[in-house]
Design a protein around this motif. Structure first.
Motif, short mmCIF file in Angstrom:
data_model
loop_
_atom_site.label_atom_id
_atom_site.label_comp_id
_atom_site.label_asym_id
_atom_site.label_seq_id
_atom_site.Cartn_x
_atom_site.Cartn_y
_atom_site.Cartn_z
N LEU A 16 0.82 -1.21 0.00
CA LEU A 16 0.00 0.00 0.00
C LEU A 16 0.85 1.25 0.00
N ARG A 17 1.98 1.23 0.69
CA ARG A 17 2.80 2.44 0.78
C ARG A 17 3.35 2.84 -0.59
N TYR A 18 3.63 1.86 -1.45
CA TYR A 18 4.07 2.21 -2.80
C TYR A 18 2.92 2.69 -3.65
N GLY A 19 1.72 2.20 -3.35
CA GLY A 19 0.53 2.75 -4.00
C GLY A 19 0.33 4.21 -3.63
N LEU A 20 0.58 4.54 -2.35
CA LEU A 20 0.49 5.93 -1.92
C LEU A 20 1.54 6.79 -2.62
N ALA A 21 2.74 6.23 -2.80
CA ALA A 21 3.80 6.98 -3.50
C ALA A 21 3.39 7.28 -4.94
N LEU A 22 2.73 6.33 -5.60
CA LEU A 22 2.28 6.56 -6.98
C LEU A 22 1.18 7.62 -7.04
N ILE A 23 0.28 7.58 -6.05
CA ILE A 23 -0.78 8.60 -6.03
C ILE A 23 -0.17 9.99 -5.83
N THR A 101 9.89 8.76 -1.28
CA THR A 101 9.81 10.20 -1.54
C THR A 101 10.29 10.55 -2.94
N SER A 102 11.25 9.78 -3.48
CA SER A 102 11.72 10.07 -4.84
C SER A 102 10.67 9.67 -5.88
N ILE A 103 9.96 8.56 -5.64
CA ILE A 103 8.88 8.18 -6.55
C ILE A 103 7.81 9.26 -6.56
N ALA A 104 7.44 9.74 -5.37
CA ALA A 104 6.42 10.79 -5.29
C ALA A 104 6.92 12.10 -5.89
N GLY A 105 8.12 12.50 -5.54
CA GLY A 105 8.64 13.79 -5.99
C GLY A 105 8.94 13.86 -7.47
N SER A 106 9.24 12.71 -8.08
CA SER A 106 9.57 12.72 -9.51
C SER A 106 8.37 13.08 -10.38
N GLY A 107 7.18 13.10 -9.79
CA GLY A 107 5.99 13.47 -10.56
C GLY A 107 6.07 14.88 -11.11
#
Length: 397
Positions: A16-23, A101-107
């Motif tokens: 779930l935490r990686y799902g949150l990162a994608l969102i 944080t890098s997955i989220a921030g790269s958006g």
């Protein structure tokens, strides 16, 4: 022995935490595309009118309007971006913080790449209002996902597995979880590790703002190429930045999970790469101005390597004060905003005096500020929770 479960429980990507990162990735994607859409639509709206020359003077590229208007930038995404760090303080295990944080921030960088590639095409093929229709609809979807899937902490999420919940809570067991008291402003002001983070942000945003804001101006005036004729070319620095953000996060957590480096060593390593490598590229730019290809490569490398800082001091507040991460990220972004305002003004003044020597002085000054910020961070940067941010038992007598 307590660290081993942190790396083995809660399997990696099916969680779930990686799902949150994608969102959060697509939320950041949405915020940046909606900001840049306005600048692209403005160009389309006035295209073909006598005001086009005036537009060129004030919006040399899609990002310029946003960066030259700090109030808009802060109101549009500052609170949303800093608020994500409050979530990661309770959702991100220490050995996965750089990844998540890098997955989220790269958006943000990925959104810049996409909107610069397709924004003009949408405007020409369908009309400028469709830029807002398309990316606004994506924003509505992200908003719906955010409200339904994102929760403050894993303990209250209805869909999280028991295995993942135990993995996250056990890995964060040493962090404080009591209700917040008043913010210890005096202790924060006296905390040199915090100042190291703030100065790191100032240095990082100084050069990045110059590159983003004056990239089209530099290419047009030095290489005599109008970058607006190639949306793909103008977007390449941002796909490089997005890629480096994710790769840097993966590498940082790999080094930590294998116990190859300590946490503070990882933070300082990526801060060094993210501040020193762009400085080298910037210093080299005036000497390769005669080479179109080399100049473009360096201009792509500057924002790309700069984003390695995302695994360095940019997430360092989660290490030193997770309870106040969102508040401190807001302050850090404020230092970055100040740097952006000063650097943009300084750059405009220097290149208006003399183009050749002006650009050289701009890049040398930026490199010097980056190096000074790096030295300060290397000396005073820390990665352990500070005393004023730790749990304190309530005592009443």
């Amino acid at each position: 022995m307590d660290k081993k479960p942190s790396t083995s429980k809660g399997s990696i990507f099916c969680s779930l935490r990686y799902g949150l990162a994608l969102i959060m990735h697509f939320s950041n994607f949405t915020m940046i595309t909606q900001r840049v859409s306005l600048s692209i639509a403005m160009i389309a709206m006035v295209n073909g009118t006598q005001q086009h020359d005036l537009l060129n003077a004030s919006t040399e590229g899609p990002f310029v309007d946003t960066l030259n208007n700090p109030i808009k930038k802060v109101n549009a995404g500052g609170m949303a971006w800093t608020g994500q760090f409050t979530i990661w303080a309770k959702w991100a295990p220490p050995l996965e913080r750089s990844k998540l944080t890098s997955i989220a921030g790269s958006g943000s960088a990925f959104g810049s790449f996409i909107i610069l590639c397709v924004g003009g095409l949408i405007s020409q093929a369908l009309g400028w209002p469709f830029i807002f229709y398309i990316f606004g609809s994506i924003g509505c979807i992200c908003c719906l996902l955010w409200f339904t899937v994102i929760y403050d902490d894993p303990m209250h999420h209805p869909c999280i597995s028991v295995r993942e919940k135990e993995h996250i809570t056990s890995s964060l067991a040493q962090q404080s979880s009591s209700p917040r008291r008043s913010v210890p402003i005096k202790s924060m002001v006296r905390c040199l590790p915090l100042w190291a983070i703030f100065i790191g942000f100032f240095s990082h945003f100084w050069l990045c703002t110059i590159i983003i804001t004056y990239l089209p101006t530099y290419i047009r005036s030095v290489l005599h190429v109008n970058i607006r004729d190639s949306g793909v070319l103008s977007s390449l620095p941002f796909i490089a930045a997005s890629s480096c953000t994710i790769l840097g996060g993966q590498l940082a957590d790999f080094l930590l999970s294998r116990n190859l480096l300590r946490l503070i060593d990882v933070r300082k390593l990526f801060s060094s790469l993210g501040l020193f490598l762009p400085s080298l590229c910037a210093v080299a730019l005036p000497f390769v101005a005669s080479s179109y290809l080399t100049t473009i490569i360096l201009l792509i490398l500057i924002p790309g390597t700069s984003n390695l800082c995302d695994s360095g001091f940019i997430i360092n507040t989660l290490d030193v004060a997770p309870r106040y991460a969102s508040f401190l990220m807001g302050i850090s972004r404020g230092f970055g905003l100040i740097a952006g305002i000063i650097s943009s003004t300084t750059t405009g003044f220097l290149i208006s005096q003399d183009s050749v020597s002006g650009w050289r002085n701009v890049f040398f000054l930026s490199a010097a500020i980056n190096v000074l910020g790096l030295v300060f961070y290397l000396i005073f940067g820390k990665a352990e929770i500070q005393g004023w941010a730790k749990e304190r038992p309530l005592t009443r007598l």
